[in-house]
Design a protein around this motif. Sequence first.
Motif, PDB file in Angstrom:
ATOM      1  N   PHE A  12     -27.048 -52.996  14.023  1.00 38.00           N
ATOM      2  CA  PHE A  12     -25.686 -53.519  13.936  1.00 38.00           C
ATOM      3  C   PHE A  12     -25.373 -53.875  12.494  1.00 38.00           C
ATOM      4  O   PHE A  12     -26.265 -54.033  11.669  1.00 38.00           O
ATOM      5  N   ASP A  13     -24.093 -53.984  12.199  1.00 33.26           N
ATOM      6  CA  ASP A  13     -23.603 -54.322  10.866  1.00 33.26           C
ATOM      7  C   ASP A  13     -22.972 -55.715  10.946  1.00 33.26           C
ATOM      8  O   ASP A  13     -21.909 -55.889  11.558  1.00 33.26           O
ATOM      9  N   ILE A  14     -23.626 -56.689  10.342  1.00 34.38           N
ATOM     10  CA  ILE A  14     -23.169 -58.075  10.437  1.00 34.38           C
ATOM     11  C   ILE A  14     -21.746 -58.230   9.912  1.00 34.38           C
ATOM     12  O   ILE A  14     -20.900 -58.852  10.561  1.00 34.38           O
ATOM     13  N   ALA A  15     -21.471 -57.671   8.753  1.00 32.70           N
ATOM     14  CA  ALA A  15     -20.134 -57.800   8.153  1.00 32.70           C
ATOM     15  C   ALA A  15     -19.068 -57.183   9.054  1.00 32.70           C
ATOM     16  O   ALA A  15     -17.980 -57.748   9.214  1.00 32.70           O
ATOM     17  N   ALA A  19     -15.946 -59.124  10.725  1.00 32.14           N
ATOM     18  CA  ALA A  19     -14.593 -58.625  10.461  1.00 32.14           C
ATOM     19  C   ALA A  19     -13.841 -58.357  11.760  1.00 32.14           C
ATOM     20  O   ALA A  19     -12.663 -58.693  11.885  1.00 32.14           O
ATOM     21  N   ALA A  20     -14.518 -57.767  12.733  1.00 26.46           N
ATOM     22  CA  ALA A  20     -13.868 -57.482  14.017  1.00 26.46           C
ATOM     23  C   ALA A  20     -13.486 -58.781  14.736  1.00 26.46           C
ATOM     24  O   ALA A  20     -12.419 -58.870  15.352  1.00 26.46           O
ATOM     25  N   LEU A  21     -14.339 -59.788  14.636  1.00 23.90           N
ATOM     26  CA  LEU A  21     -14.077 -61.062  15.299  1.00 23.90           C
ATOM     27  C   LEU A  21     -12.906 -61.810  14.661  1.00 23.90           C
ATOM     28  O   LEU A  21     -12.135 -62.467  15.358  1.00 23.90           O
ATOM     29  N   THR A  22     -12.749 -61.683  13.355  1.00 27.93           N
ATOM     30  CA  THR A  22     -11.740 -62.468  12.636  1.00 27.93           C
ATOM     31  C   THR A  22     -10.455 -61.707  12.319  1.00 27.93           C
ATOM     32  O   THR A  22      -9.502 -62.308  11.839  1.00 27.93           O
ATOM     33  N   GLN A  23     -10.418 -60.422  12.608  1.00 30.09           N
ATOM     34  CA  GLN A  23      -9.252 -59.601  12.265  1.00 30.09           C
ATOM     35  C   GLN A  23      -7.968 -60.179  12.862  1.00 30.09           C
ATOM     36  O   GLN A  23      -7.889 -60.449  14.063  1.00 30.09           O
ATOM     37  N   ASP A  24      -6.974 -60.372  12.005  1.00 29.45           N
ATOM     38  CA  ASP A  24      -5.647 -60.867  12.392  1.00 29.45           C
ATOM     39  C   ASP A  24      -5.683 -62.250  13.038  1.00 29.45           C
ATOM     40  O   ASP A  24      -4.753 -62.616  13.757  1.00 29.45           O
ATOM     41  N   ARG A  25      -6.710 -63.024  12.783  1.00 30.13           N
ATOM     42  CA  ARG A  25      -6.834 -64.375  13.342  1.00 30.13           C
ATOM     43  C   ARG A  25      -6.484 -65.394  12.266  1.00 30.13           C
ATOM     44  O   ARG A  25      -6.919 -65.278  11.130  1.00 30.13           O
ATOM     45  N   ARG A  26      -5.729 -66.401  12.640  1.00 25.26           N
ATOM     46  CA  ARG A  26      -5.385 -67.479  11.715  1.00 25.26           C
ATOM     47  C   ARG A  26      -5.843 -68.829  12.253  1.00 25.26           C
ATOM     48  O   ARG A  26      -5.627 -69.857  11.626  1.00 25.26           O
ATOM     49  N   GLY A  76     -14.260 -67.643  19.212  1.00 22.14           N
ATOM     50  CA  GLY A  76     -14.898 -66.336  19.298  1.00 22.14           C
ATOM     51  C   GLY A  76     -16.400 -66.493  19.350  1.00 22.14           C
ATOM     52  O   GLY A  76     -16.947 -67.463  18.814  1.00 22.14           O
ATOM     53  N   LEU A  77     -17.062 -65.570  20.025  1.00 27.52           N
ATOM     54  CA  LEU A  77     -18.514 -65.616  20.132  1.00 27.52           C
ATOM     55  C   LEU A  77     -19.023 -64.198  20.359  1.00 27.52           C
ATOM     56  O   LEU A  77     -18.540 -63.488  21.236  1.00 27.52           O
ATOM     57  N   VAL A  78     -19.993 -63.805  19.548  1.00 27.34           N
ATOM     58  CA  VAL A  78     -20.606 -62.479  19.643  1.00 27.34           C
ATOM     59  C   VAL A  78     -22.113 -62.661  19.757  1.00 27.34           C
ATOM     60  O   VAL A  78     -22.705 -63.436  18.993  1.00 27.34           O
ATOM     61  N   ALA A  79     -22.729 -61.959  20.694  1.00 30.96           N
ATOM     62  CA  ALA A  79     -24.186 -61.930  20.823  1.00 30.96           C
ATOM     63  C   ALA A  79     -24.606 -60.472  20.961  1.00 30.96           C
ATOM     64  O   ALA A  79     -24.172 -59.783  21.888  1.00 30.96           O
ATOM     65  N   ALA A  97     -20.567 -67.230  15.878  1.00 30.73           N
ATOM     66  CA  ALA A  97     -19.690 -68.174  16.568  1.00 30.73           C
ATOM     67  C   ALA A  97     -18.534 -68.535  15.645  1.00 30.73           C
ATOM     68  O   ALA A  97     -18.733 -68.798  14.461  1.00 30.73           O
ATOM     69  N   ALA A  98     -17.333 -68.551  16.209  1.00 35.33           N
ATOM     70  CA  ALA A  98     -16.122 -68.902  15.452  1.00 35.33           C
ATOM     71  C   ALA A  98     -15.453 -70.087  16.124  1.00 35.33           C
ATOM     72  O   ALA A  98     -15.443 -70.201  17.356  1.00 35.33           O
ATOM     73  N   SER A  99     -14.888 -70.957  15.291  1.00 33.66           N
ATOM     74  CA  SER A  99     -14.184 -72.128  15.792  1.00 33.66           C
ATOM     75  C   SER A  99     -13.204 -72.590  14.730  1.00 33.66           C
ATOM     76  O   SER A  99     -13.263 -72.157  13.574  1.00 33.66           O
ATOM     77  N   ALA A 100     -12.319 -73.483  15.112  1.00 35.46           N
ATOM     78  CA  ALA A 100     -11.413 -74.081  14.135  1.00 35.46           C
ATOM     79  C   ALA A 100     -12.183 -74.970  13.165  1.00 35.46           C
ATOM     80  O   ALA A 100     -11.785 -75.138  12.014  1.00 35.46           O
TER      81      ALA A 100
END
Length: 151
Positions: A12-15, A19-26, A76-79, A97-100
């Motif tokens: 897998f490609d970490i970057a 990028a996929a998890l955060t795309q267009d997210r504010r 967001g969460l990716v495993a 893991a993504a959070s505010a």
Amino acid sequence: MTPVVRIQREDFDIAAEIAALTQDRRDIGAIVSFSGLCRDEDGRLAALELEHYPGMAEAEIARVAGEAAERWPLTGLVAIHRFGLIEPGGQIVLVVAASAHRRAAFEGAEFLMDYLKARAPFWKREHLTDGTVGGWVEAKASDDAAAGRWS
């Protein structure tokens, strides 16, 4: 938020995953990632073999990822967990893991990683540099203790 869970043979490609998890997210203020690599165990390990039951492993990891999403305000969460023969230096696992806010991202990632290390339905066997194949590796007490603290 539905966690992304993948079990795959390929790397897998970490970057790209971030990028996929955060795309267009504010709404994301923090990203915490952990990537686990295969060690050579002081030069004695040629490869680590990882096996799983397809379908069951994904479902169980998705269940625990869902628990993380219930316990912390994750956005967001990716495993991703690999299987097959992985040579030293190769990536085995990724948790993102993504959070505010940072605390939820750190704790959500750590919770899921502790589970993956200690209790996920994977079996590991060492392939040694002398050409022999070891037995199936038992979970370490320290990994069990780390996972148990979330109970």
